[in-house]
Design a protein around this motif. Structure first.
Motif, PDB file in Angstrom:
ATOM      1  N   GLN A  44      13.018  13.547  11.131  1.00 39.28           N
ATOM      2  CA  GLN A  44      11.919  13.098  11.992  1.00 39.28           C
ATOM      3  C   GLN A  44      10.733  14.047  11.877  1.00 39.28           C
ATOM      4  N   GLN A  45      11.008  15.349  11.873  1.00 41.73           N
ATOM      5  CA  GLN A  45       9.922  16.313  11.726  1.00 41.73           C
ATOM      6  C   GLN A  45       9.272  16.189  10.359  1.00 41.73           C
ATOM      7  N   LYS A  46      10.087  15.945   9.344  1.00 46.36           N
ATOM      8  CA  LYS A  46       9.545  15.825   8.000  1.00 46.36           C
ATOM      9  C   LYS A  46       8.658  14.581   7.884  1.00 46.36           C
ATOM     10  N   LEU A  47       9.087  13.455   8.467  1.00 43.74           N
ATOM     11  CA  LEU A  47       8.304  12.229   8.374  1.00 43.74           C
ATOM     12  C   LEU A  47       6.993  12.315   9.145  1.00 43.74           C
ATOM     13  N   LYS A  48       6.958  13.195  10.126  1.00 43.31           N
ATOM     14  CA  LYS A  48       5.710  13.364  10.878  1.00 43.31           C
ATOM     15  C   LYS A  48       4.609  13.984  10.018  1.00 43.31           C
ATOM     16  N   THR A  49       5.002  14.501   8.858  1.00 38.34           N
ATOM     17  CA  THR A  49       4.000  15.093   7.961  1.00 38.34           C
ATOM     18  C   THR A  49       3.420  14.061   6.999  1.00 38.34           C
ATOM     19  N   ILE A  50       3.813  12.800   7.158  1.00 36.97           N
ATOM     20  CA  ILE A  50       3.241  11.754   6.299  1.00 36.97           C
ATOM     21  C   ILE A  50       1.718  11.817   6.379  1.00 36.97           C
ATOM     22  N   ASN A  51       1.101  11.830   5.234  1.00 36.70           N
ATOM     23  CA  ASN A  51      -0.352  11.908   5.157  1.00 36.70           C
ATOM     24  C   ASN A  51      -0.893  10.574   4.642  1.00 36.70           C
ATOM     25  N   VAL A  52      -1.512   9.823   5.521  1.00 35.56           N
ATOM     26  CA  VAL A  52      -2.071   8.534   5.127  1.00 35.56           C
ATOM     27  C   VAL A  52      -3.503   8.751   4.653  1.00 35.56           C
ATOM     28  N   PRO A  53      -3.781   8.500   3.407  1.00 30.19           N
ATOM     29  CA  PRO A  53      -5.125   8.776   2.875  1.00 30.19           C
ATOM     30  C   PRO A  53      -6.170   7.814   3.438  1.00 30.19           C
ATOM     31  N   ASP A  54      -7.403   8.251   3.360  1.00 26.78           N
ATOM     32  CA  ASP A  54      -8.496   7.360   3.757  1.00 26.78           C
ATOM     33  C   ASP A  54      -8.521   6.153   2.829  1.00 26.78           C
ATOM     34  N   ILE A  55      -8.904   5.009   3.389  1.00 22.04           N
ATOM     35  CA  ILE A  55      -8.945   3.764   2.620  1.00 22.04           C
ATOM     36  C   ILE A  55     -10.375   3.227   2.678  1.00 22.04           C
ATOM     37  N   SER A  56     -10.930   2.877   1.540  1.00 26.46           N
ATOM     38  CA  SER A  56     -12.291   2.334   1.518  1.00 26.46           C
ATOM     39  C   SER A  56     -12.417   1.321   0.391  1.00 26.46           C
ATOM     40  N   GLY A  57     -13.445   0.464   0.492  1.00 25.95           N
ATOM     41  CA  GLY A  57     -13.665  -0.539  -0.544  1.00 25.95           C
ATOM     42  C   GLY A  57     -14.721  -1.538  -0.124  1.00 25.95           C
ATOM     43  N   THR A  58     -14.772  -2.642  -0.845  1.00 21.47           N
ATOM     44  CA  THR A  58     -15.773  -3.683  -0.572  1.00 21.47           C
ATOM     45  C   THR A  58     -15.094  -5.049  -0.614  1.00 21.47           C
ATOM     46  N   GLU A  59     -15.386  -5.867   0.355  1.00 25.47           N
ATOM     47  CA  GLU A  59     -14.872  -7.228   0.405  1.00 25.47           C
ATOM     48  C   GLU A  59     -16.048  -8.207   0.474  1.00 25.47           C
ATOM     49  N   LYS A  60     -15.925  -9.345  -0.179  1.00 26.74           N
ATOM     50  CA  LYS A  60     -16.957 -10.377  -0.103  1.00 26.74           C
ATOM     51  C   LYS A  60     -16.595 -11.347   1.006  1.00 26.74           C
ATOM     52  N   VAL A  61     -17.496 -11.467   1.962  1.00 29.31           N
ATOM     53  CA  VAL A  61     -17.247 -12.318   3.127  1.00 29.31           C
ATOM     54  C   VAL A  61     -18.362 -13.360   3.217  1.00 29.31           C
ATOM     55  N   ASP A  62     -17.980 -14.652   3.195  1.00 26.24           N
ATOM     56  CA  ASP A  62     -18.967 -15.715   3.344  1.00 26.24           C
ATOM     57  C   ASP A  62     -19.287 -15.913   4.824  1.00 26.24           C
ATOM     58  N   PRO A  63     -20.480 -16.112   5.231  1.00 28.78           N
ATOM     59  CA  PRO A  63     -21.671 -16.186   4.363  1.00 28.78           C
ATOM     60  C   PRO A  63     -22.426 -14.857   4.299  1.00 28.78           C
ATOM     61  N   ILE A  64     -21.791 -13.784   4.774  1.00 22.12           N
ATOM     62  CA  ILE A  64     -22.501 -12.504   4.891  1.00 22.12           C
ATOM     63  C   ILE A  64     -22.724 -11.861   3.541  1.00 22.12           C
ATOM     64  N   GLY A  65     -21.749 -11.990   2.678  1.00 26.59           N
ATOM     65  CA  GLY A  65     -21.820 -11.311   1.386  1.00 26.59           C
ATOM     66  C   GLY A  65     -20.886 -10.114   1.360  1.00 26.59           C
ATOM     67  N   LYS A  66     -21.289  -9.079   0.688  1.00 27.90           N
ATOM     68  CA  LYS A  66     -20.432  -7.911   0.549  1.00 27.90           C
ATOM     69  C   LYS A  66     -20.398  -7.082   1.834  1.00 27.90           C
ATOM     70  N   VAL A  67     -19.179  -6.701   2.187  1.00 27.30           N
ATOM     71  CA  VAL A  67     -18.971  -5.833   3.356  1.00 27.30           C
ATOM     72  C   VAL A  67     -18.269  -4.569   2.883  1.00 27.30           C
ATOM     73  N   GLN A  68     -18.918  -3.447   3.096  1.00 23.97           N
ATOM     74  CA  GLN A  68     -18.306  -2.157   2.751  1.00 23.97           C
ATOM     75  C   GLN A  68     -17.492  -1.653   3.958  1.00 23.97           C
ATOM     76  N   TYR A  69     -16.338  -1.134   3.712  1.00 23.39           N
ATOM     77  CA  TYR A  69     -15.474  -0.706   4.821  1.00 23.39           C
ATOM     78  C   TYR A  69     -14.829   0.647   4.483  1.00 23.39           C
ATOM     79  N   SER A  70     -14.384   1.323   5.499  1.00 22.95           N
ATOM     80  CA  SER A  70     -13.597   2.558   5.329  1.00 22.95           C
ATOM     81  C   SER A  70     -12.724   2.751   6.557  1.00 22.95           C
TER      82      SER A  70
END
Length: 473
Positions: A44-70
């Motif tokens: 349990q102590q070991k799993l608490k050290t899980i490091n979830v990296p930052d996530i980022s990218g771009t999605e195309k959403v109609d009708p808005i167009g490209k949406v950048q996220y992080s």
């Protein structure tokens, strides 16, 4: 320290198929359950050290167009392993399964769309029905110590539930499925490597096994493994050398271990079997080192005793001694002439020792004048018990038989000295031996291991120690 026993104790055990095991140890299901408690806390102590990296990218959403996220700053805020089980797979290893585990995470999200519009907030991620299953192999390293390794592992994330806070609500549905998949993958990739690290963390503890335990200036005990572990449905058994050697000189005795089997019991966590071979190898070593001899002088006799080590007392039984050496103090040299023999029968441990007693008169210039030499056959009973992490004991005299080997003062009746030497042995020799036995002989242990509620039985050809264990620190 993961799986304390699977592995921390696994290094002790008994192998009935290995004929040259002097010491056997069995880790039971009860011991495994104790190890499970410690092991799960470690994972349990070991799993608490899980490091979830930052996530980022771009999605195309109609009708808005490209949406950048992080998604950034993702941290574990809670983790639980409520249900786990350890199992034994005969001839294979130890299995660990964890069910219904959960992980709660918190992070921040940010988006940018239409080039100028920005939005942000936070999110909470609840992972449930997480399962982990792994198999651990137990082998021996080149030093005779046990070593463990993970042979397979599988981790599966069940449900993932994301809750967003702040920002426009229409964005939530857009990212829920994406975040679910991305974080699920990030978690699953890290779980098994961390479990493997937790298992590997056991090995430094296993390396503290005293495979060569120093006893004193004369002797050491070897506790290296003599075969691979024997794993059944209910216990883990290993065989240890369990042999005394002269310090730095490993010469085998002229006898071998007699095979013995530990009883089928599982009320305690751990069972030690110490064979008569192990104990007799100690006699061989100490006799070979010349350590089984003792000079007895009058100051070792209690002051209130009517028996004194002088020619006057012995002259009462052998008149020519006082005539030839009047008014002199005496000294006795007691030594073995062959290895003592220890016999183990149910509820009875006896030692048969053959030796000689040489009596000397101490001249005024301190030179020794020999008076006589007696052959001595001694039988003693020994009470053995466990004290902390050592095997200790004390002896009581059963009987002695004496015969005249050599005389320098003329013939005499040896039987006249029976009572004298019984008293000398009881008040001078036996206390010295018991003081030494009280120092004890180390049992095979690991790190900060303690024995709890230990009991010892003398059985046919071996001593059985039944004990629970506890690890501190």
């Amino acid at each position: 320290m993961f799986l304390w026993c699977v592995l921390v104790l696994v290094n002790l055990v008994s192998v009935d198929t290995v004929a040259n095991a002097g010491v056997k140890v069995r880790l039971t299901q009860k011991g495994l359950e104790y190890g499970q408690q410690i092991g799960i806390a470690s994972i349990q102590q070991k799993l608490k050290t899980i490091n979830v990296p930052d996530i980022s990218g771009t999605e195309k959403v109609d009708p808005i167009g490209k949406v950048q996220y992080s998604f950034t700053g993702i941290q574990i805020v809670n983790l639980g392993l409520p249900k786990s089980a350890l199992g034994l797979v005969p001839d294979t290893g130890v299995t660990l399964s964890i069910d219904n585990a959960y992980i709660n995470l918190h992070g921040n999200w940010r988006v940018k769309y239409l080039r100028i519009i920005k939005d942000s907030g936070s999110f909470d991620l609840a992972v449930s029905e997480l399962t982990i299953s792994t198999t651990i192999a137990v082998t021996s390293d080149d030093t005779g110590r046990p070593t463990v390794s993970m042979t397979n592992c599988a981790a599966a994330v069940g449900n993932v539930n994301v809750k967003f806070h702040g920002g426009a609500s229409w964005l939530y549905n857009l990212f829920s499925s994406f975040v679910n998949k991305a974080l699920r993958n990030a978690l699953q990739k890290q779980i098994c490597p961390l479990v493997a690290d937790s298992i590997a963390d056991i090995n430094p503890h296993l390396k503290t096994l005293n495979v060569l335990a120093k006893v004193d200036q004369y002797a050491e005990i070897e506790y290296s493994m003599v075969g691979s572990p024997v794993i059944s449905n209910t216990s883990i058994d290993l065989g240890l050398k369990g042999e005394f050697y002269n310090t730095g000189q490993h010469k085998e005795p002229p006898f071998s271990p007699t095979p013995f089997s530990l009883p089928s019991q599982d009320t305690d966590m751990l069972y030690f079997g110490v064979s008569a071979f192990t104990i007799n190898s100690a006699g061989f070593v100490y006799n070979r080192a010349g350590a089984l001899h003792l000079y007895i002088t009058d100051d070792m006799i209690p002051s209130g005793s009517p028996i004194r080590l002088n020619t006057k007392t012995f002259g009462t039984f052998i008149p020519q001694i006082e005539k030839m050496y009047p008014g002199l103090m005496m000294k006795l040299l007691v030594k073995t002439v062959k290895d003592p023999l220890i016999t183990l029968e149910p509820n009875n441990m006896t030692v048969q020792a053959s030796g000689t007693v040489t009596a000397y008169a101490i001249q005024p210039n301190s030179t020794l004048s020999p008076l006589f030499v007696l052959n001595l056959e001694v039988s003693v009973s020994t009470h053995i018990y466990v004290s902390e992490l050592k095997l200790t004991g004390n002896m009581t005299l059963n009987k002695i038989d004496m015969s005249l080997a050599k005389t320098y003062v003329g013939p005499f009746q040896v039987t006249s000295l029976d009572n004298v030497f019984k008293i000398v042995l009881k008040v001078a020799v036996i206390p010295k031996v018991n003081a030494y036995l009280q120092k004890g002989y180390p049992l095979p242990v690991i790190g900060k291991m303690q024995l709890v509620n230990s009991q010892l039985q003398v059985l046919k050809d071996y001593l059985l120690i039944e004990t629970d264990v506890q690890f501190t620190g």
